[in-house]
Enzyme design. Structure first.
Site: not given
Ligand code: NAP
Length: 276
Positions: A62, A94, A96, A139, A193, A195, A197
């Protein structure tokens, strides 16, 4: 102690992190650790890979919890004497239309995306072995949010001499400014979000500079990246990329060959260095 190379991906029980682990299981010549804050969700994800014929190891992590980060650090130190690849992928956003007060969104988002990621780096970067690769998942939103900052803030975030302490001060100020409802007056964009990033991208630039100064001969390459717009719980089903496609750039950076001298300290999307 094992001499096997080891890779760790944070927040990898689902979404892009899970796809990064899947790709590393296929391509990384060593042990791959899927980590999750919830052991149940983590083990389930490992079992899902097992069904695909892939083997990942599990460790709880975590990134909001220093004890949890330090437990992983001690485990890696003891079992492997360090680590070779670190992908800081864990993050939150969060929705939107979430009605949580903006100041709360700011505090919670910065806590995980910036301060949590930074804490993982503080504990794990010293363990990264020569020729190691570090990928901080940021991002494109960091770029657009930078464009929404005042000239003064933009100058600070683009500076080649900003220190980690100064960055921490600025990220802390953003949260404080939202609590006083003065963040816009103080030159911040209206996106917690975004800020957070900016913080991840600038932190990566600073960390790469520090590696140049303190571990020049170790050939470690550290970058920030954007995975693209990816269909996950975070971004929703309308996004353009599959999770496996979203994993491509982070995995490319995680597996940069040992004779590569770059990219390093860059912000990368679609495997291409972007201007910050
Ligand atoms: P996601 O499906 O919501 O997955 C996020 C992951 O992070 C989940 O495994 C979540 O675990 C974990 N997590 C959150 N808080 C945590 C903590 N305190 N300790 C350990 N793990 C934690 O999101 P995603 O789209 O795959 O995003 C992955 C990364 O890519 C993020 O950094 C996001 O900002 C970045 N990103 C995503 C996009 C997009 O279009 N999806 C675009 C740009 C950047 P739980 O299952 O326990 O919540």
């Amino acid at each position: 102690m094992s001499n096997v190379p080891v890779a760790v991906v944070t927040g990898s029980n689902k979404g892009i992190g899970f796809a990064i682990v899947r790709a590393l299981c296929k391509q990384f010549p060593g042990d791959v650790y899927l980590t999750a804050r919830d052991p149940g969700r983590g083990q389930k994800a490992v079992a899902k890979l097992q069904e695909e014929g892939l083997h990942a190891f599990f460790h709880q992590l975590d990134i909001d919890d220093l004890q949890s980060i330090r437990a992983l650090r001690d485990f890696l130190k003891e079992k492997y004497g360090g680590l070779n690849v670190l992908v800081n992928n864990a993050g939150i956003a969060f929705k939107v239309h979430d009605t949580t007060p903006f100041a709360v969104q700011a505090e919670v988002t910065l806590k995980t995306n910036f301060f949590g990621t930074r804490n993982v780096c503080i504990e794990l970067l010293p363990l990264v072995k020569p020729y190691g690769r570090v990928v901080n998942v940021s991002s494109m939103v960091s770029s657009s949010a930078l464009g929404g900052c005042s000239r003064d803030l933009q100058q600070k975030f683009r500076s080649d001499t900003i220190t980690e302490d100064e960055l921490v001060e600025l990220m802390t100020k953003f949260v404080e400014d939202t609590k006083k409802s003065v963040h816009e007056k103080e030159g911040w964009p209206n996106t917690a979000y975004g800020v957070s990033k900016i913080g991840v991208t600038v932190l990566s630039r600073i960390q790469a500079r520090m590696l140049n100064e303190n571990r020049k001969g170790d050939h470690i390459l550290l970058n920030a990246c954007c995975p693209g717009w990816v269909r996950t719980d975070m971004a929703g089903p309308q996004a353009t990329k599959s999770p496996d496609e979203g994993a491509e750039t982070p995995v490319y950076l995680a597996l940069l060959p040992s004779d590569a001298d770059g990219p390093h300290g860059q912000f990368v999307s679609n495997k291409t260095v972007r201007t910050w």
